[in-house]
Design a protein around this motif. Structure first.
Motif, PDB file in Angstrom:
ATOM      1  N   SER A   1       1.584   3.065  -8.391  1.00 47.15           N
ATOM      2  CA  SER A   1       1.521   2.437  -7.064  1.00 47.15           C
ATOM      3  C   SER A   1       0.858   1.067  -7.110  1.00 47.15           C
ATOM      4  O   SER A   1       1.220   0.186  -6.335  1.00 47.15           O
ATOM      5  CB  SER A   1       0.821   3.279  -6.021  1.00 47.15           C
TER       6      SER A   1
ATOM      7  N   HIS B   1       8.491  -0.380  -3.095  1.00 43.44           N
ATOM      8  CA  HIS B   1       7.978   0.974  -2.913  1.00 43.44           C
ATOM      9  C   HIS B   1       7.875   1.643  -4.273  1.00 43.44           C
ATOM     10  O   HIS B   1       8.695   1.413  -5.161  1.00 43.44           O
ATOM     11  CB  HIS B   1       8.909   1.773  -1.992  1.00 43.44           C
TER      12      HIS B   1
ATOM     13  N   GLN C   1       2.840  -2.136  -5.719  1.00 42.18           N
ATOM     14  CA  GLN C   1       2.243  -3.028  -4.716  1.00 42.18           C
ATOM     15  C   GLN C   1       2.258  -4.468  -5.216  1.00 42.18           C
ATOM     16  O   GLN C   1       2.586  -5.388  -4.471  1.00 42.18           O
ATOM     17  CB  GLN C   1       0.821  -2.586  -4.405  1.00 42.18           C
TER      18      GLN C   1
END
Length: 118
Positions: free
Chosen positions: A38, A47, A42
């Motif tokens: 993640s 996503h 980011q």
């Protein structure tokens, strides 16, 4: 469909480039900023599921597998070529506690970091 594959390949290449840019770890004062899929998603403004799918399509491995392999290879280099203690290496590689690093390293290599160094 072909444009989907090329888009996945481009995103995977960006991910791998970003992963490689964090290494080598030169100082025990530096800790990795991007540690999880993640974090990379980011940074790449996508996503995490999209990133995972693109990387897996392009390379056959998940983002987590790539990150793990890179962490292990860097840990092995640091253990082999520096005098940093295990706690310093753990911090450099983004682990909050040395015990987490020890467990991670042993799970991946079958031996703990001190035994590997010997």
């Amino acid at each position: 469909m072909n444009s989907d594959n090329s888009a996945a390949a481009r995103l995977a290449a960006l991910f791998l480039e970003l992963l490689a840019s964090q290494f080598p770890v030169d100082s025990s004062l530096y800790s990795l900023k991007l540690k999880t899929p993640s974090d990379y998603a980011q940074e790449l403004a996508v996503h995490v599921n999209h990133l995972n799918r693109a990387v897996r399509t392009a390379t056959g491995k998940t983002t987590s597998q790539h990150i793990t392999e890179k962490l292990i290879s860097e840990a092995i280099l640091l253990l082999s070529n520096t005098r940093h203690n295990v706690a310093e290496i753990a911090y450099c590689l983004g682990f909050q506690y040395p015990t987490y690093f020890n467990t991670f390293f042993k799970k991946q290599t079958g031996v703990n970091p001190l035994a590997y160094r010997s």
